[in-house]
Scaffold this motif. Structure first.
Motif, short mmCIF file in Angstrom:
data_model
loop_
_atom_site.label_atom_id
_atom_site.label_comp_id
_atom_site.label_asym_id
_atom_site.label_seq_id
_atom_site.Cartn_x
_atom_site.Cartn_y
_atom_site.Cartn_z
N ILE A 228 0.86 -1.19 0.00
CA ILE A 228 0.00 0.00 0.00
C ILE A 228 0.90 1.23 0.00
CG2 ILE A 228 -1.78 1.28 1.23
CD1 ILE A 228 -2.69 -1.32 2.50
N VAL A 229 0.77 2.04 -1.02
CA VAL A 229 1.52 3.29 -1.11
C VAL A 229 0.58 4.42 -0.67
CG1 VAL A 229 2.81 4.85 -2.60
CG2 VAL A 229 2.91 2.37 -2.99
N GLY A 230 0.85 5.00 0.48
CA GLY A 230 0.02 6.08 0.97
C GLY A 230 0.27 7.39 0.24
N VAL A 262 -1.52 2.16 -5.53
CA VAL A 262 -0.96 3.51 -5.64
C VAL A 262 -2.11 4.52 -5.77
CG1 VAL A 262 0.59 5.00 -6.96
CG2 VAL A 262 1.03 2.54 -6.84
N PRO A 263 -2.05 5.65 -5.06
CA PRO A 263 -3.08 6.68 -5.25
C PRO A 263 -3.21 7.04 -6.74
CG PRO A 263 -1.67 7.26 -3.41
CD PRO A 263 -1.03 6.07 -4.08
N ARG A 264 -4.42 7.20 -7.20
CA ARG A 264 -4.65 7.41 -8.63
C ARG A 264 -3.86 8.60 -9.17
NH1 ARG A 264 -8.34 4.90 -11.26
NH2 ARG A 264 -9.52 4.42 -9.37
N GLU A 265 -3.78 9.67 -8.38
CA GLU A 265 -3.09 10.87 -8.86
C GLU A 265 -1.57 10.69 -8.91
OE1 GLU A 265 -3.70 11.42 -4.38
OE2 GLU A 265 -4.78 10.55 -6.10
N VAL A 357 -0.04 -3.42 -10.62
CA VAL A 357 -0.14 -2.07 -10.06
C VAL A 357 -1.60 -1.63 -10.16
CG1 VAL A 357 0.63 0.32 -10.19
CG2 VAL A 357 2.22 -1.53 -10.76
N GLU A 358 -2.20 -1.34 -9.02
CA GLU A 358 -3.61 -0.95 -8.95
C GLU A 358 -3.70 0.49 -8.44
OE1 GLU A 358 -6.23 -2.83 -9.68
OE2 GLU A 358 -5.45 -4.89 -9.76
N SER A 359 -4.46 1.32 -9.13
CA SER A 359 -4.69 2.69 -8.66
C SER A 359 -5.92 2.72 -7.76
CB SER A 359 -4.87 3.64 -9.84
OG SER A 359 -5.96 3.24 -10.65
N TYR A 360 -5.92 3.63 -6.78
CA TYR A 360 -7.04 3.72 -5.85
C TYR A 360 -7.31 5.17 -5.48
CZ TYR A 360 -3.92 4.60 -1.83
OH TYR A 360 -3.02 5.15 -0.96
N THR A 361 -8.51 5.41 -4.96
CA THR A 361 -8.86 6.74 -4.46
C THR A 361 -9.06 6.75 -2.95
OG1 THR A 361 -11.19 6.28 -4.93
CG2 THR A 361 -9.94 7.43 -6.63
N ASP A 362 -9.46 5.62 -2.37
CA ASP A 362 -9.79 5.55 -0.95
C ASP A 362 -9.02 4.40 -0.31
OD1 ASP A 362 -10.88 5.48 1.56
OD2 ASP A 362 -12.96 5.19 0.91
N ILE A 363 -8.25 4.70 0.74
CA ILE A 363 -7.43 3.69 1.41
C ILE A 363 -8.29 2.58 2.00
CG2 ILE A 363 -7.41 4.78 3.68
CD1 ILE A 363 -4.33 3.23 2.05
N ALA A 378 3.15 -11.53 3.62
CA ALA A 378 3.75 -10.24 3.95
C ALA A 378 2.83 -9.12 3.49
CB ALA A 378 5.12 -10.09 3.30
N LEU A 379 2.87 -8.00 4.21
CA LEU A 379 2.14 -6.80 3.83
C LEU A 379 3.09 -5.61 4.00
CD1 LEU A 379 -1.46 -5.78 4.57
CD2 LEU A 379 0.34 -4.21 5.25
N TYR A 380 3.06 -4.69 3.04
CA TYR A 380 3.97 -3.55 3.06
C TYR A 380 3.20 -2.24 2.98
CZ TYR A 380 7.08 -7.39 1.81
OH TYR A 380 7.76 -8.58 1.80
N TYR A 381 3.66 -1.27 3.75
CA TYR A 381 3.05 0.07 3.72
C TYR A 381 4.15 1.11 3.56
CZ TYR A 381 0.94 4.45 5.21
OH TYR A 381 0.53 5.75 5.26
N PHE A 382 3.93 2.05 2.63
CA PHE A 382 4.83 3.17 2.44
C PHE A 382 4.08 4.46 2.73
CE2 PHE A 382 7.06 -0.08 0.16
CZ PHE A 382 8.40 0.27 0.23
N GLY A 383 4.67 5.28 3.57
CA GLY A 383 4.07 6.56 3.88
C GLY A 383 4.58 7.12 5.19
N ALA A 384 4.30 8.42 5.41
CA ALA A 384 4.72 9.10 6.64
C ALA A 384 3.53 9.44 7.53
CB ALA A 384 5.49 10.37 6.29
N ASP A 385 2.34 9.04 7.13
CA ASP A 385 1.12 9.33 7.88
C ASP A 385 0.91 8.24 8.93
OD1 ASP A 385 -1.49 9.65 8.80
OD2 ASP A 385 -2.26 10.31 6.86
N LYS A 386 1.26 8.53 10.20
CA LYS A 386 1.19 7.54 11.26
C LYS A 386 -0.24 7.07 11.53
CE LYS A 386 5.54 7.32 12.07
NZ LYS A 386 6.27 6.08 11.70
N ARG A 387 -1.17 7.98 11.35
CA ARG A 387 -2.57 7.61 11.56
C ARG A 387 -3.03 6.60 10.51
NH1 ARG A 387 -7.15 12.31 12.28
NH2 ARG A 387 -8.89 10.97 12.89
N GLU A 388 -2.64 6.84 9.26
CA GLU A 388 -2.99 5.91 8.19
C GLU A 388 -2.25 4.59 8.37
OE1 GLU A 388 -3.73 6.87 3.71
OE2 GLU A 388 -1.58 6.44 3.94
#
Length: 475
Positions: A228-230, A262-265, A357-363, A378-388
């Motif tokens: 999951i790419v935040g 990946v976020p669509r944008e 590679v899948e694009s998404y709008t809502d986590i 395994a599950l992987y998360y990329f991002g700096a948003d601790k809440r997410e």
């Protein structure tokens, strides 16, 4: 327990010899366990070059650096870790006593006892690691072992057989090579525990065979490990780390990233970053020799069939190799963007140089899709948003997790490695690996006085005892 009549005689005889030797030997001292682990370390050290050459030949092209890192060194480090900690792990563990007996000197300890003879079925993608890393914890726990390497890497399997024969007596560790029929007979033996690394389909067959003999199993399987790419992720860094993991062994690793959300944008930036990273990891003018080959023609045909179907259905496919031409079974990484959900690649574990590679709008939509499928290894998360990040961790379940990286969680020697649900059961690595191949035996030691008679807890019972006992049932 009787031996299955259909098993080849050498397997039956080897198991009988080992079980008899284990019974005769009695206690397995720390010194003997450390000696066995030291011999395993020396086996890896002295045959490192030979193993790398054999793996290169078996794959039809595998950089020796990959084999040295993923198979030899990763296994060596696991064995070394187990050797360092085995004395501490062996110590009996004091537990809470039984009231009121504990007031009079009674005590309870848990002793970790060797289970006996452990069977290990390895796989072809990292054959040394999937065979010898669990062996490290099997030996640390005081057991003996029978190994069955994959027949898809015959040179490596034969070298392992010869090396083990030189390092261990036949009643300590033994290797058995052969085709799928040997593996089937092996999995039907009445081991004291059975370990398999392989596909989910193979896991079902092995577990069914083991169930006939009531053999407990550790299954290290696989699945479509998602990334999951935040929206807070650095796309350049994310693409680099995903590709470093995905191109390792040409994606032929059980915890390799399979599907990236990946976020669509950010989709086009991510695709461009992947192509750029691939070009400096594997420069086109260097040729395909730096790529690891797909292990055999059957797996090459399977992966090509994925691409053929996707091409026929008009899916968007991005060749990250640019001018890097395929050679034999060596393939540069291809990205498949938003493929049809019912295509073969989207329904099966890829296990090769393709990345969905899948694009998404809502986590939450991504979390829902992950939870709708089998639980991944395994599950992987990329991002700096601790809440997410916390939301992803709290609302999913997987064998292991890495944050802002991939694959590295498997190298954590002090932490358990294992799947859940369709991705497996049981663990090895760390203290949990030692415990997996030990039986926790409770030992109660009576104290200097037995208080039962004085407390009126022996027949003939007094009339007031029942009411007095009822009063102790307080919440």
């Amino acid at each position: 327990m009787s031996m299955p009549n259909e098993a080849p005689y050498p397997l039956l005889e080897a198991l009988r010899v080992m079980k008899d030797a284990q019974r005769r030997a009695g206690e397995v001292s720390a010194e003997l366990r450390i000696d066995r682990l030291t011999r395993l370390l020396e086996l890896l050290r002295s045959h490192a070059d030979d193993f790398c050459a054999a793996l290169d030949a078996d794959f039809g092209g595998r950089p020796r650096e990959i084999s040295l890192m993923n198979d030899v060194m990763a296994t060596f480090n696991s064995v070394k870790y187990a050797r360092k900690h085995v004395r501490h792990w062996m110590k009996p563990e004091r537990r809470g006593g039984v009231f009121p007996f504990s007031l009079f000197g009674a005590r309870v300890d848990v002793h970790r006892m060797p289970k006996g003879v452990i069977g290990i079925l390895g796989t072809w993608n990292v054959p040394l690691f999937t065979t010898l890393a669990p062996l490290a914890f099997v030996l640390a726990a005081g057991n003996r072992a029978m190994l069955k390497p994959s027949e898809l890497v015959p040179r490596t399997a034969q070298l392992l057989c010869d090396a083990v024969r030189d390092a261990f007596s036949e009643d300590e560790v033994a290797v058995f090579n052969g085709d799928a029929s040997v593996a089937a007979a092996f999995s039907a033996l009445p081991f004291d525990h059975l370990v398999l690394t392989g596909s989910s389909a193979t896991g079902v067959r092995v577990m069914r065979a083991a169930a006939e003999q009531l053999v407990p199993v550790t299954l290290e399987l696989g699945g479509k490990s998602p990334v999951i790419v935040g929206r807070s992720a650095d796309i350049g860094v994310t693409a680099e780390r995903i590709l470093l993991g995905k191109t390792m062994n040409a994606g032929q690793i059980c915890v390799s990233p399979d599907t990236v959300y990946v976020p669509r944008e950010a989709l086009e930036r991510f695709v461009s970053a992947c192509v750029e990273v691939h070009s400096w990891l594997f420069p086109p003018d260097a040729g395909a020799e730096a790529l690891t080959a797909i292990v055999d023609e059957r797996h090459r045909a399977r992966l090509d069939a994925y691409l053929d179907e996707l091409t026929a259905r008009g899916a968007r496919i991005v060749d990250c190799g640019g001018g890097l031409a395929p050679s034999g079974r060596r393939r540069p990484l291809h990205l498949v963007i938003d493929p049809p959900r019912d295509c073969l690649m989207a329904r099966e574990e890829i296990f090769g140089p393709l990345l969905q590679v899948e694009s998404y709008t809502d986590i939450d939509e991504v979390i829902g899709r992950i939870n709708d499928g089998p639980r991944p290894l395994a599950l992987y998360y990329f991002g700096a948003d601790k809440r997410e990040e916390r939301r992803v961790l709290e609302h999913t379940l997987s064998g292991g997790v890495a944050i802002n990286d991939v694959l590295i969680q498997v190298a954590a020697h002090d932490a358990p490695f294992g799947g859940v649900g369709s991705s497996g059961m049981g663990v090895y690595h760390g203290r949990e690996g030692f415990e997996q191949f030990s039986h926790p035996r409770t030992v109660y030691r009576s104290g200097w006085c037995d208080p039962r008679k004085a407390l009126g807890l022996t027949p003939p019972y007094r009339r007031q005892l029942y009411e007095r006992l009822l009063k102790t049932l307080r919440v």
